[in-house]
Design a protein around this motif. Structure first.
Motif, PDB file in Angstrom:
ATOM      1  N   ASN A 142       0.854  -1.187   0.000  1.00  0.00           N
ATOM      2  CA  ASN A 142       0.000   0.000   0.000  1.00  0.00           C
ATOM      3  C   ASN A 142       0.886   1.232   0.000  1.00  0.00           C
ATOM      4  OD1 ASN A 142      -2.460  -1.431   0.143  1.00  0.00           O
ATOM      5  ND2 ASN A 142      -2.153  -1.737   2.316  1.00  0.00           N
ATOM      6  N   LEU A 143       0.652   2.122  -0.944  1.00  0.00           N
ATOM      7  CA  LEU A 143       1.454   3.335  -1.081  1.00  0.00           C
ATOM      8  C   LEU A 143       0.642   4.566  -0.711  1.00  0.00           C
ATOM      9  CD1 LEU A 143       3.088   2.593  -4.560  1.00  0.00           C
ATOM     10  CD2 LEU A 143       4.111   2.229  -2.309  1.00  0.00           C
ATOM     11  N   SER A 144       1.283   5.494  -0.011  1.00  0.00           N
ATOM     12  CA  SER A 144       0.653   6.785   0.273  1.00  0.00           C
ATOM     13  C   SER A 144       0.722   7.645  -0.988  1.00  0.00           C
ATOM     14  CB  SER A 144       1.385   7.482   1.420  1.00  0.00           C
ATOM     15  OG  SER A 144       2.667   7.918   0.983  1.00  0.00           O
ATOM     16  N   ASP A 145      -0.003   8.749  -0.995  1.00  0.00           N
ATOM     17  CA  ASP A 145       0.037   9.658  -2.153  1.00  0.00           C
ATOM     18  C   ASP A 145       1.461  10.125  -2.426  1.00  0.00           C
ATOM     19  OD1 ASP A 145      -2.695   9.403  -2.415  1.00  0.00           O
ATOM     20  OD2 ASP A 145      -3.160  11.316  -1.474  1.00  0.00           O
ATOM     21  N   ASN A 146       2.204  10.464  -1.380  1.00  0.00           N
ATOM     22  CA  ASN A 146       3.576  10.922  -1.562  1.00  0.00           C
ATOM     23  C   ASN A 146       4.482   9.810  -2.072  1.00  0.00           C
ATOM     24  OD1 ASN A 146       3.069  13.573  -0.822  1.00  0.00           O
ATOM     25  ND2 ASN A 146       3.468  13.180   1.337  1.00  0.00           N
ATOM     26  N   GLU A 147       4.262   8.598  -1.601  1.00  0.00           N
ATOM     27  CA  GLU A 147       5.065   7.476  -2.077  1.00  0.00           C
ATOM     28  C   GLU A 147       4.815   7.204  -3.552  1.00  0.00           C
ATOM     29  OE1 GLU A 147       5.510   5.090   2.161  1.00  0.00           O
ATOM     30  OE2 GLU A 147       3.805   4.629   0.856  1.00  0.00           O
ATOM     31  N   TRP A 148       3.601   7.428  -4.012  1.00  0.00           N
ATOM     32  CA  TRP A 148       3.300   7.269  -5.442  1.00  0.00           C
ATOM     33  C   TRP A 148       4.168   8.209  -6.279  1.00  0.00           C
ATOM     34  CZ3 TRP A 148       0.900   3.727  -8.252  1.00  0.00           C
ATOM     35  CH2 TRP A 148       0.013   2.860  -7.624  1.00  0.00           C
ATOM     36  N   LYS A 186      -0.878  -0.746  -9.591  1.00  0.00           N
ATOM     37  CA  LYS A 186      -1.999   0.123  -9.973  1.00  0.00           C
ATOM     38  C   LYS A 186      -3.326  -0.642  -9.980  1.00  0.00           C
ATOM     39  CE  LYS A 186       0.936   3.210 -12.629  1.00  0.00           C
ATOM     40  NZ  LYS A 186       1.361   3.655 -13.960  1.00  0.00           N
ATOM     41  N   ILE A 187      -3.291  -1.878 -10.455  1.00  0.00           N
ATOM     42  CA  ILE A 187      -4.512  -2.689 -10.475  1.00  0.00           C
ATOM     43  C   ILE A 187      -5.007  -2.946  -9.057  1.00  0.00           C
ATOM     44  CG2 ILE A 187      -5.399  -5.026 -10.953  1.00  0.00           C
ATOM     45  CD1 ILE A 187      -3.627  -4.940 -13.520  1.00  0.00           C
ATOM     46  N   ARG A 188      -4.104  -3.354  -8.167  1.00  0.00           N
ATOM     47  CA  ARG A 188      -4.503  -3.622  -6.781  1.00  0.00           C
ATOM     48  C   ARG A 188      -5.002  -2.349  -6.092  1.00  0.00           C
ATOM     49  NH1 ARG A 188      -0.171  -6.749  -7.591  1.00  0.00           N
ATOM     50  NH2 ARG A 188       1.305  -5.343  -6.595  1.00  0.00           N
ATOM     51  N   GLU A 189      -4.351  -1.226  -6.360  1.00  0.00           N
ATOM     52  CA  GLU A 189      -4.780   0.039  -5.746  1.00  0.00           C
ATOM     53  C   GLU A 189      -6.164   0.446  -6.268  1.00  0.00           C
ATOM     54  OE1 GLU A 189      -4.504   3.374  -3.249  1.00  0.00           O
ATOM     55  OE2 GLU A 189      -3.212   1.618  -3.348  1.00  0.00           O
ATOM     56  N   THR A 190      -6.406   0.242  -7.550  1.00  0.00           N
ATOM     57  CA  THR A 190      -7.707   0.573  -8.138  1.00  0.00           C
ATOM     58  C   THR A 190      -8.798  -0.308  -7.545  1.00  0.00           C
ATOM     59  OG1 THR A 190      -6.659   1.291 -10.192  1.00  0.00           O
ATOM     60  CG2 THR A 190      -8.998   0.732 -10.308  1.00  0.00           C
ATOM     61  N   GLN A 191      -8.519  -1.602  -7.419  1.00  0.00           N
ATOM     62  CA  GLN A 191      -9.500  -2.514  -6.830  1.00  0.00           C
ATOM     63  C   GLN A 191      -9.791  -2.145  -5.377  1.00  0.00           C
ATOM     64  OE1 GLN A 191      -7.365  -6.123  -7.686  1.00  0.00           O
ATOM     65  NE2 GLN A 191      -8.520  -6.498  -9.570  1.00  0.00           N
ATOM     66  N   ARG A 233     -13.317   0.184  -1.268  1.00  0.00           N
ATOM     67  CA  ARG A 233     -13.455   1.081  -0.103  1.00  0.00           C
ATOM     68  C   ARG A 233     -14.528   2.133  -0.309  1.00  0.00           C
ATOM     69  NH1 ARG A 233      -8.005   1.803  -0.677  1.00  0.00           N
ATOM     70  NH2 ARG A 233      -8.356   3.985  -1.162  1.00  0.00           N
ATOM     71  N   LEU A 234     -14.530   2.776  -1.457  1.00  0.00           N
ATOM     72  CA  LEU A 234     -15.425   3.913  -1.662  1.00  0.00           C
ATOM     73  C   LEU A 234     -16.776   3.558  -2.267  1.00  0.00           C
ATOM     74  CD1 LEU A 234     -12.731   5.358  -1.108  1.00  0.00           C
ATOM     75  CD2 LEU A 234     -13.495   7.095  -2.704  1.00  0.00           C
ATOM     76  N   TYR A 235     -16.831   2.495  -3.081  1.00  0.00           N
ATOM     77  CA  TYR A 235     -18.060   2.192  -3.816  1.00  0.00           C
ATOM     78  C   TYR A 235     -18.541   0.763  -3.606  1.00  0.00           C
ATOM     79  CZ  TYR A 235     -17.029   6.636  -5.960  1.00  0.00           C
ATOM     80  OH  TYR A 235     -16.757   7.964  -6.155  1.00  0.00           O
ATOM     81  N   ASN A 236     -18.054   0.140  -2.533  1.00  0.00           N
ATOM     82  CA  ASN A 236     -18.471  -1.225  -2.209  1.00  0.00           C
ATOM     83  C   ASN A 236     -18.282  -2.158  -3.400  1.00  0.00           C
ATOM     84  OD1 ASN A 236     -19.311  -3.015  -0.249  1.00  0.00           O
ATOM     85  ND2 ASN A 236     -21.470  -2.854  -0.832  1.00  0.00           N
ATOM     86  N   GLY A 237     -17.241  -1.896  -4.188  1.00  0.00           N
ATOM     87  CA  GLY A 237     -16.913  -2.747  -5.323  1.00  0.00           C
ATOM     88  C   GLY A 237     -17.710  -2.477  -6.580  1.00  0.00           C
TER      89      GLY A 237
END
Length: 126
Positions: free
Chosen positions: A5-11, A77-82, A87-91
């Motif tokens: 898991n990456l933070s915004d700054n780590e990205w 990127k795929i894992r972060e998008t999933q 988290r936000l849209y219940n999948g």
């Protein structure tokens, strides 16, 4: 496959490494300075954190450590998008797209791009 898991700054730092590795601390500080204002100490701390997560590795260079990404950008990127979608849209991809369309104007080009993506996905269904 390792999940990181990456933070915004780590990205920001990882995107630089994915685009052109290896990089030294000095190179990273120079490239991040204007956008972020980060000091050398901040970049070193972030690299240490990323190494601890297994996202970055380094090799001793002749004059300075050379830093490399240790994780795949596309898989990350795929894992972060999933994860974001869950988290936000219940999948629900449909709920996310509906929210985006309702909250801003969507251009004809974006609509055409979405249609093309969906058409390709439909054609690839078994």
């Amino acid at each position: 496959m390792q999940t990181v898991n990456l933070s915004d700054n780590e990205w920001k730092l990882m995107n630089l490494l994915w685009a052109d590795a290896p990089r030294t601390i000095t190179e990273l500080v120079y490239q991040l300075k204007e956008d972020t204002g980060w000091s050398k100490h901040t970049v070193i701390s972030m690299l240490s954190r990323l190494e601890a997560k297994g996202a970055v590795r380094h090799e001793e260079g002749a004059r300075a450590k050379q830093f490399y990404p240790a994780i795949d950008p596309e898989g990350t990127k795929i894992r972060e998008t999933q994860s974001f979608l869950e988290r936000l849209y219940n999948g629900s991809l449909g709920l996310m797209l509906n929210t985006l369309v309702q909250e801003r104007e969507i251009s004809k080009e974006e609509i055409d791009e979405l249609y093309a993506i969906l058409k390709k996905a439909e054609e690839e269904q078994p």
